[in-house]
Design a protein around this motif. Structure first.
Motif, PDB file in Angstrom:
ATOM      1  N   HIS A   1       0.834  -1.211   0.000  1.00  0.00           N
ATOM      2  CA  HIS A   1       0.000   0.000   0.000  1.00  0.00           C
ATOM      3  C   HIS A   1       0.864   1.254   0.000  1.00  0.00           C
ATOM      4  O   HIS A   1       0.558   2.231  -0.709  1.00  0.00           O
ATOM      5  N   ASP A   2       1.933   1.235   0.771  1.00  0.00           N
ATOM      6  CA  ASP A   2       2.810   2.411   0.862  1.00  0.00           C
ATOM      7  C   ASP A   2       3.451   2.755  -0.480  1.00  0.00           C
ATOM      8  O   ASP A   2       3.758   3.924  -0.756  1.00  0.00           O
ATOM      9  N   LYS A   3       3.661   1.733  -1.324  1.00  0.00           N
ATOM     10  CA  LYS A   3       4.317   1.943  -2.622  1.00  0.00           C
ATOM     11  C   LYS A   3       3.366   2.508  -3.685  1.00  0.00           C
ATOM     12  O   LYS A   3       3.803   2.930  -4.759  1.00  0.00           O
ATOM     13  N   LEU A   4       2.074   2.498  -3.408  1.00  0.00           N
ATOM     14  CA  LEU A   4       1.105   3.015  -4.379  1.00  0.00           C
ATOM     15  C   LEU A   4       1.234   4.530  -4.494  1.00  0.00           C
ATOM     16  O   LEU A   4       1.586   5.213  -3.535  1.00  0.00           O
ATOM     17  N   SER A   5       0.903   5.039  -5.676  1.00  0.00           N
ATOM     18  CA  SER A   5       0.841   6.494  -5.858  1.00  0.00           C
ATOM     19  C   SER A   5      -0.393   7.026  -5.138  1.00  0.00           C
ATOM     20  O   SER A   5      -1.268   6.258  -4.724  1.00  0.00           O
ATOM     21  N   ASN A   6      -0.493   8.331  -4.995  1.00  0.00           N
ATOM     22  CA  ASN A   6      -1.647   8.929  -4.315  1.00  0.00           C
ATOM     23  C   ASN A   6      -2.952   8.593  -5.020  1.00  0.00           C
ATOM     24  O   ASN A   6      -3.966   8.293  -4.376  1.00  0.00           O
ATOM     25  N   ASP A   7      -2.930   8.647  -6.371  1.00  0.00           N
ATOM     26  CA  ASP A   7      -4.145   8.308  -7.126  1.00  0.00           C
ATOM     27  C   ASP A   7      -4.509   6.836  -6.957  1.00  0.00           C
ATOM     28  O   ASP A   7      -5.696   6.486  -6.849  1.00  0.00           O
ATOM     29  N   GLU A   8      -3.503   5.979  -6.926  1.00  0.00           N
ATOM     30  CA  GLU A   8      -3.765   4.542  -6.748  1.00  0.00           C
ATOM     31  C   GLU A   8      -4.332   4.262  -5.357  1.00  0.00           C
ATOM     32  O   GLU A   8      -5.258   3.462  -5.200  1.00  0.00           O
ATOM     33  N   LYS A   9      -3.804   4.946  -4.349  1.00  0.00           N
ATOM     34  CA  LYS A   9      -4.354   4.794  -2.993  1.00  0.00           C
ATOM     35  C   LYS A   9      -5.817   5.249  -2.952  1.00  0.00           C
ATOM     36  O   LYS A   9      -6.657   4.629  -2.292  1.00  0.00           O
ATOM     37  N   LEU A  10      -6.091   6.311  -3.677  1.00  0.00           N
ATOM     38  CA  LEU A  10      -7.460   6.835  -3.689  1.00  0.00           C
ATOM     39  C   LEU A  10      -8.424   5.857  -4.343  1.00  0.00           C
ATOM     40  O   LEU A  10      -9.517   5.607  -3.817  1.00  0.00           O
ATOM     41  N   ILE A  11      -8.049   5.268  -5.484  1.00  0.00           N
ATOM     42  CA  ILE A  11      -8.999   4.356  -6.142  1.00  0.00           C
ATOM     43  C   ILE A  11      -9.148   3.047  -5.352  1.00  0.00           C
ATOM     44  O   ILE A  11     -10.218   2.437  -5.371  1.00  0.00           O
ATOM     45  N   VAL A  12      -8.098   2.640  -4.637  1.00  0.00           N
ATOM     46  CA  VAL A  12      -8.241   1.473  -3.757  1.00  0.00           C
ATOM     47  C   VAL A  12      -9.264   1.772  -2.662  1.00  0.00           C
ATOM     48  O   VAL A  12     -10.123   0.950  -2.342  1.00  0.00           O
ATOM     49  N   LYS A  13      -9.181   2.995  -2.101  1.00  0.00           N
ATOM     50  CA  LYS A  13     -10.121   3.369  -1.041  1.00  0.00           C
ATOM     51  C   LYS A  13     -11.546   3.477  -1.581  1.00  0.00           C
ATOM     52  O   LYS A  13     -12.503   2.998  -0.949  1.00  0.00           O
ATOM     53  N   ILE A  14     -11.712   4.076  -2.744  1.00  0.00           N
ATOM     54  CA  ILE A  14     -13.045   4.218  -3.337  1.00  0.00           C
ATOM     55  C   ILE A  14     -13.617   2.848  -3.703  1.00  0.00           C
ATOM     56  O   ILE A  14     -14.785   2.551  -3.435  1.00  0.00           O
TER      57      ILE A  14
END
Length: 834
Positions: free
Chosen positions: A473-486
């Protein structure tokens, strides 16, 4: 029956007390038999009031009968006999349910000549012999104050006192004592009741099978509201506080919810013919029919919604009433010094908003919350009140979506989402939840309704316990973290439709992603995550994850490594949000193994065959120091172990450890591990009565089983169970393993029913193994029965994967294709389905 005439007849003929109790018992039985008809005509509070009044008349008649029996024709005026019979608890509130205990208080004065103690004793004996379930207390009027201050339960029950029959003078004196009790040490009493409620609410959280009385949003919460209102304001009905504490509309919504709870609880008592307060799945069809609901899911949804409404109302207004007793002037001063924004304060990790604060629109609300630091918060009931009564305007503006995006981009979003759910605006801010609001999931797997589960998944996502997944999770970009959360938040919002909920959810998420200004690549990835959000768990728990065909098929749906990483994180969050101990060390290992195997597939452009994969693992084994230190003869034996699966499912270190233990085995040996769950490893040269062993341990749920032939005629067995057992049981398990090496041992198999269509056999699973799938009803002793059948057919099972829910199992068995049985599948079908 004419009860009065029959009572007079018994008394006139000097009949026994037993004859009188029989009359009352018969009368009460006839009345209870008539209750379903009465319920058809009068449901909810009306039914409870009528039932209470009937019991009042029975208790009054019993009291009159005792007086008539004792005084004969010289009966004094009842007002002069210093006894008052008082209803307490739900009986006092006129909310007594059919099979609830009848709580009575007998108050008296010990006046010479009236023999009050004998009257009371006779009354209790008559009521108990007649079959009434009494909970009773007896006090002199001047003893009430002492008793109430010694016991919180007594003080609470006295608050709901109501005179049934007896001396008005004794009752007046009782009321004076009750007022004295109400005004005494109010702060201590109120705090004690709130703390008591907090303990209860943790014990009975929100559930799809709610306890109508004790759960969060149950009748106990409504009683707490009354106790606080009565203690502070002296009211006997919380409706009297309309206009003072809450408005007419919010009180009306609360009363509608409460009315449904009354109806459901009464129906449960009538259907089960006992004091059953939990709306279990098996009762829902009968309750729905009795209450006139054609759709059972609609009933369950309405009950969950009613519980939410009661919880919301009682949390807001109990705190509003009690707060002057909780906060002193020093606390107010501290709050003022910790102001975050106008009207918003933070103190010791808790956010506060005044009940009188006015929030005008969506944006003001979100801007206020975003002014808080990015950390976990608890929210005071004033915050809950403001969000509950803030009008959310639609359609949401671009600026509102921008603020929602900021909220979702935070590291700590869960407590905001939980606040939105508690205040009833989650579906207003995230429209995808409208269709699934309060929707139950009776699938034997989920513990919570869709919206609570979805929010719980965000909690798991933001507090990942496994370092490896957290690192991904830490290695994901900000946009990738956001779509995982959504995707994690919206993954189940497609439920409640006829189509597959994953397909529907994947379509529903796109408009929201566009409002978040996510680019096409991110949108496409989010769609994959939602569309395949159950894929990883299904493959890991139900299929052979070391089969190349399975892995290529899995990755063809996932796409690439980036999607695989995000799907792994989502799957972890989804399972952790289910509730209970659904996510465990066994599930964790299966998911990790699938991830590693799929990653190997994804990172290699050329197709990896099982043979090539075996060679890669052999080289890894040969390159470690532990292998090089082994005798050459043992090295050779390890590399000649026939099963590819044995290599695929183990680390190089595990392979060497198993081989070393096997080399030391004379006849048999075994080890037991019981850290997080029970695990048995067996090495044997002599035959093992596996069917007997599994039958002996059928009270413990098996999740997986491996059987491999190693070398020197040694077979290796590993059986993993879903739960940990008590340490004292380990000796018994060891004894059963020892007994299983006696091939003459037999145990009676359970009666197992498997239908032919519940069995499928794939002889083309791989070059060396065929797969047998059994998808049937969950039955105790099923695995022992299946293994007994395989033994009878001389089928060599090399591995078994057991996946079970409350109602169904999906068991997968890999068998060695060298057996002649592969030429006659009918024998397998006939044996299993006989």
């Amino acid at each position: 029956m004419n009860l009065l005439l029959e009572i007079e007849d018994v008394i006139d003929n000097n009949g026994s007390d037993f004859e009188l109790s029989k009359l009352f018992k018969r009368y009460i039985h006839e009345y209870k038999e008539s209750l379903p008809v009465l319920f058809e005509k009068n449901q909810g509070k009306d039914f409870l009031v009528l039932h209470t009044k009937k019991l009042d008349s029975i208790m009054s008649l019993m009291y009159k009968t005792i007086l008539r029996r004792l005084f004969g024709d010289y009966l004094p005026m009842r007002s002069s006999i210093p006894i008052a019979i008082v209803a307490l608890g739900s009986y006092g509130r006129e909310q007594l349910c059919v099979h609830s205990d009848i709580d009575l208080l007998i108050v008296y004065k010990d006046v010479e000549g009236y023999n009050t103690k004998l009257i009371i004793e006779k009354l209790f004996y008559l009521a108990l012999d007649a079959g009434l379930k009494l909970g009773h207390r007896v006090h002199e009027t001047n003893d009430l104050f002492r008793a109430a201050n010694e016991d919180l339960t007594i003080r609470t029950s006295l608050m709901e006192s109501r005179l049934i029959i007896g001396s008005p003078f004794t009752w007046q004196e009782t009321q004076r004592q009750l007022t004295r009790i109400r005004l005494h040490n109010q702060k201590e009493f109120l705090i004690a009741k709130v703390q008591e409620a907090q303990v209860r609410r943790k014990k009975f959280p929100v559930s799809m099978e709610p306890n109508i009385k004790e759960s969060v949003g149950g009748l106990r919460d409504t009683q707490l509201l009354y106790w606080i209102a009565h203690t502070i304001y002296g009211v006997d009905n919380i409706k009297d506080l309309v206009g003072l504490i809450y408005n007419e509309e919010s009180y009306k919504e609360y009363r509608i919810a409460l009315e449904l709870m009354f109806r459901v609880r009464s129906a449960l008592h009538l259907i089960t013919k006992k004091q059953e307060d939990t709306l279990r799945l098996e009762y829902i069809p009968s309750v729905a029919k009795m209450l006139g609901f054609k759709d059972q899911i609609k009933l369950a949804t309405k009950v969950i919604a009613a519980g939410w409404r009661i919880d919301n109302f009682t949390r807001i207004f109990t705190k509003k009433m009690i707060r002057p007793y909780l906060y002193d002037t020093q606390m107010i001063s501290k709050l003022r010094h910790s102001r975050i924004a106008k009207g918003l304060y933070e103190f010791k990790g808790r956010a506060y908003i005044s009940y009188n604060q006015k929030i005008n629109d969506n944006n003001q609300l979100l801007e206020l919350l975003l002014s808080l630091e990015d950390k976990n918060y608890k929210f005071d009931s004033g915050v809950l009140s403001n969000l509950t009564y803030t009008k959310i305007s639609h359609p949401l503006s671009k600026s509102t979506y921008f603020l929602l995006k900021q909220l979702l981009q935070r590291d700590y979003t869960y407590y905001f989402l939980k606040l939105f759910y508690d205040s009833g605006i989650l579906h207003e801010l995230f429209g995808n939840f409208r269709k699934v609001r309060h929707m139950p999931q009776f699938d034997g797997y989920h513990h919570y309704p869709v919206d609570i589960h979805s929010v719980g998944c965000i909690k798991a996502l933001e507090d990942i316990k496994e370092p490896f997944i957290q690192a991904l999770h830490d290695k994901l970009s900000n946009d990738e973290k956001l779509i995982v959360k959504i995707a994690t938040l919206f993954h189940d919002t497609g439920k409640g439709r006829k189509q597959d909920h994953s397909e529907v959810g994947a379509k529903l998420i796109v408009p929201f992603l566009k409002q978040m200004n996510m680019n096409q690549d991110m949108q496409d990835r989010a769609v994959v995550l939602v569309k395949h959000h159950i894929l990883m768990s299904n493959v890991a728990f139900k299929e052979n994850i070391h089969n190349e065909k399975t892995l290529y098929k899995f990755m063809s749906k996932v796409g690439d490594v980036k999607n695989l990483n995000m799907l792994y994180i989502l799957t972890y969050s989804d399972i952790n949000g289910v509730g209970g101990e659904t996510y465990n060390t066994f599930n964790s290992k299966l998911l990790f193994d699938l991830y590693q195997s799929a990653l190997e597939i994804a990172q290699n452009k050329h197709r990896i065959t099982d043979a090539k994969k075996r060679l890669i693992i052999e080289r890894r084994v040969q390159n470690i120091s532990e292998f090089k230190e082994l005798p050459r003869s043992l090295q050779k034996k390890i590399l000649h172990i026939e099963s590819n699966l044995f290599f695929f499912k183990r680390t190089p270190q595990d392979i060497i450890e198993v081989a070393q233990k096997a080399k030391l085995t004379k006849e048999y040996s075994f080890t037991l591990k019981n850290k997080n769950s029970l695990s048995i490893e067996i090495y044997r040269k002599i035959p093992l009565n596996l069917g007997y062993l599994l039958a002996s341990l059928s009270h413990i749920s098996v999740v997986s089983m491996e059987i491999f032939t190693l070398f020197d005629a040694i077979k290796y067995f590993k059986i993993e169970f879903i739960q940990k057992i008590d340490e004292s049981e380990l000796v018994l398990v060891a004894d059963k393993i020892d007994a299983a090496f006696d091939m003459s041992k037999e145990t009676k198999l359970k009666d197992i029913r498997i239908l032919r269509e519940e069995i499928s056999i794939d002889f083309e699973h791989s070059l060396t193994h065929a797969e047998i799938l059994i998808h049937t009803k969950n039955q105790r002793g099923l695995l022992a029965y299946v293994m007994h059948c395989f033994d009878a057919l001389n089928i060599n099972i090399v591995t078994a994967k057991i996946h079970s829910s409350k109602y169904k199992v999906r068991d997968s068995f890999l068998m060695d294709k060298s057996s002649d049985i592969c030429n006659n599948a009918e024998l397998i079908y006939d044996m299993l389905a006989k």
